[in-house]
Design a protein around this motif. Structure first.
Motif, PDB file in Angstrom:
ATOM      1  N   GLY A  79      84.729  26.572  29.088  1.00 18.26           N
ATOM      2  CA  GLY A  79      85.875  26.330  28.744  1.00 18.26           C
ATOM      3  C   GLY A  79      85.784  25.395  27.504  1.00 18.26           C
ATOM      4  N   TYR A  80      84.917  25.050  26.912  1.00 20.37           N
ATOM      5  CA  TYR A  80      84.916  24.427  25.712  1.00 20.37           C
ATOM      6  C   TYR A  80      85.204  25.181  24.381  1.00 20.37           C
ATOM      7  N   VAL A  81      84.708  26.412  24.577  1.00 22.88           N
ATOM      8  CA  VAL A  81      84.770  27.372  23.326  1.00 22.88           C
ATOM      9  C   VAL A  81      85.940  28.266  23.547  1.00 22.88           C
ATOM     10  N   SER A  82      86.610  28.578  22.573  1.00 25.32           N
ATOM     11  CA  SER A  82      87.872  29.668  22.594  1.00 25.32           C
ATOM     12  C   SER A  82      87.473  30.757  23.113  1.00 25.32           C
ATOM     13  N   THR A  83      88.246  31.456  24.252  1.00 26.79           N
ATOM     14  CA  THR A  83      88.025  32.654  24.625  1.00 26.79           C
ATOM     15  C   THR A  83      88.825  33.826  23.880  1.00 26.79           C
ATOM     16  N   GLN A  84      89.480  33.443  22.751  1.00 24.64           N
ATOM     17  CA  GLN A  84      90.302  34.169  22.296  1.00 24.64           C
ATOM     18  C   GLN A  84      89.725  35.701  21.701  1.00 24.64           C
ATOM     19  N   ASN A  85      88.542  35.725  21.386  1.00 27.48           N
ATOM     20  CA  ASN A  85      87.830  36.908  20.726  1.00 27.48           C
ATOM     21  C   ASN A  85      87.055  37.531  21.937  1.00 27.48           C
ATOM     22  N   VAL A  86      87.116  37.313  23.312  1.00 26.30           N
ATOM     23  CA  VAL A  86      86.434  38.148  24.167  1.00 26.30           C
ATOM     24  C   VAL A  86      87.040  39.200  24.518  1.00 26.30           C
ATOM     25  N   ASP A  87      86.408  40.277  24.398  1.00 25.53           N
ATOM     26  CA  ASP A  87      87.232  41.643  24.838  1.00 25.53           C
ATOM     27  C   ASP A  87      87.885  41.474  25.941  1.00 25.53           C
ATOM     28  N   SER A  97      86.435  40.252  32.181  1.00 25.91           N
ATOM     29  CA  SER A  97      87.046  39.319  33.092  1.00 25.91           C
ATOM     30  C   SER A  97      86.295  37.842  33.039  1.00 25.91           C
ATOM     31  N   ILE A  98      87.117  36.927  32.561  1.00 23.82           N
ATOM     32  CA  ILE A  98      86.840  35.574  32.327  1.00 23.82           C
ATOM     33  C   ILE A  98      86.859  34.815  33.774  1.00 23.82           C
ATOM     34  N   ILE A  99      85.839  34.084  33.723  1.00 28.42           N
ATOM     35  CA  ILE A  99      85.646  33.185  34.714  1.00 28.42           C
ATOM     36  C   ILE A  99      85.573  31.644  34.008  1.00 28.42           C
ATOM     37  N   LEU A 100      86.656  31.052  34.219  1.00 35.63           N
ATOM     38  CA  LEU A 100      86.796  29.868  33.098  1.00 35.63           C
ATOM     39  C   LEU A 100      86.552  28.585  33.890  1.00 35.63           C
ATOM     40  N   ASP A 101      85.594  27.761  33.527  1.00 33.27           N
ATOM     41  CA  ASP A 101      85.421  26.671  34.475  1.00 33.27           C
ATOM     42  C   ASP A 101      85.932  25.386  33.660  1.00 33.27           C
ATOM     43  N   VAL A 102      86.924  24.799  34.422  1.00 36.24           N
ATOM     44  CA  VAL A 102      87.725  23.795  33.837  1.00 36.24           C
ATOM     45  C   VAL A 102      86.920  22.485  34.343  1.00 36.24           C
ATOM     46  N   LYS A 103      86.422  21.548  33.271  1.00 34.84           N
ATOM     47  CA  LYS A 103      85.797  20.361  33.473  1.00 34.84           C
ATOM     48  C   LYS A 103      86.627  19.364  34.085  1.00 34.84           C
ATOM     49  N   ARG A 155      86.973  17.588  26.767  1.00 38.81           N
ATOM     50  CA  ARG A 155      86.508  18.741  25.876  1.00 38.81           C
ATOM     51  C   ARG A 155      86.937  19.948  26.244  1.00 38.81           C
ATOM     52  N   ASN A 156      87.809  20.159  27.405  1.00 39.72           N
ATOM     53  CA  ASN A 156      88.499  21.411  27.690  1.00 39.72           C
ATOM     54  C   ASN A 156      89.295  21.719  26.378  1.00 39.72           C
ATOM     55  N   VAL A 207      89.815  31.222  37.232  1.00 42.72           N
ATOM     56  CA  VAL A 207      89.723  29.790  36.895  1.00 42.72           C
ATOM     57  C   VAL A 207      89.105  28.808  37.908  1.00 42.72           C
ATOM     58  N   LYS A 208      87.991  28.127  37.492  1.00 43.08           N
ATOM     59  CA  LYS A 208      87.284  27.442  38.414  1.00 43.08           C
ATOM     60  C   LYS A 208      87.289  25.794  38.219  1.00 43.08           C
ATOM     61  N   PHE A 209      87.177  25.081  39.400  1.00 42.97           N
ATOM     62  CA  PHE A 209      86.979  23.611  38.977  1.00 42.97           C
ATOM     63  C   PHE A 209      85.836  23.042  40.048  1.00 42.97           C
TER      64      PHE A 209
END
Length: 215
Positions: A100-108, A112-118, A127-128, A143-145
């Protein structure tokens, strides 16, 4: 083109709504974050540069159509974006696990994104990259916590409501730190939350142990 890789292996998916499915893992080297509870510190340094062709040869040998690109932080390597696109072009079902620190904007968008929110106990909550939450897609993204204590749970619940994640994400995963003494309390909070959440235990650690690699 190539990527710096820590390991490529075939195993059982241990987390997310895909838990229990056979899955090939491409684990990239390097991560800009230093979460207190990190279970993959061995990915921070080293690794080996491997060409796309050699990675695909290995994946073809496995014969598994579900592939997870993970790390470390996979999105920290710029070549990962065309690699994800090529995975999709080749007909793989692709999961991308990101901190979750780096932008996912350019992911195809086929991946499927599994986004880990810190959360606060990670030491990295500041730094999220919050715009990533606004890009989540209901049809496939999760989304994962990772939760270390009840304070983390309260933080996660606040973010879920603030960003309307029930409407944005396919799944909301609440992942207690492995062997956490607060597990029963966290499970109770989930049950009472009136939110459509999934308790997300890392089943691979229960099968092979917390320190196992390449499984």
């Amino acid at each position: 083109m190539d990527l710096r890789i820590t390991e490529i292996f075939l195993s059982i998916q241990g987390e997310s709504s895909h838990a229990g499915r056979p899955c090939s893992f491409v684990r990239l080297t390097g991560c800009p974050m230093r979460c207190v509870w990190c279970d993959s510190e061995y990915t921070f340094y080293g690794g080996e540069k491997i060409s796309f062709d050699d990675i695909f040869t290995k994946l073809d040998e496995f014969g598994c159509r579900l592939v997870e690109v993970t790390g470390g932080e996979p999105l920290a390597q710029k070549n990962v974006f065309p690699f994800i696109t090529e995975l999709c072009d080749r007909g793989y079902e692709v999961l991308v696990e990101t901190g979750g620190y780096v932008s996912t904007q350019n992911v195809d968008t086929r991946a499927s994104i599994i986004l880990d929110v810190k959360c606060p106990a990670s030491g990295e909550a500041g730094r999220n990259h919050w715009p990533n939450l606004e890009r989540l897609r209901k049809e496939g993204d999760e989304v994962k916590f990772v939760i270390a204590d009840i304070a983390d749970w309260e933080f996660a619940r606040e973010i879920i409501l603030k960003y309307e994640l029930v409407d944005r994400a396919k799944e909301i995963l609440i992942s207690p730190v492995h062997a956490n003494e607060s597990l029963k309390a966290i499970a109770g909070e989930i049950a009472r939350s009136n939110l459509p959440l999934r308790l997300n235990l890392q089943i691979h650690k229960y099968i092979w142990g917390a320190d196992a690699r390449g499984v």
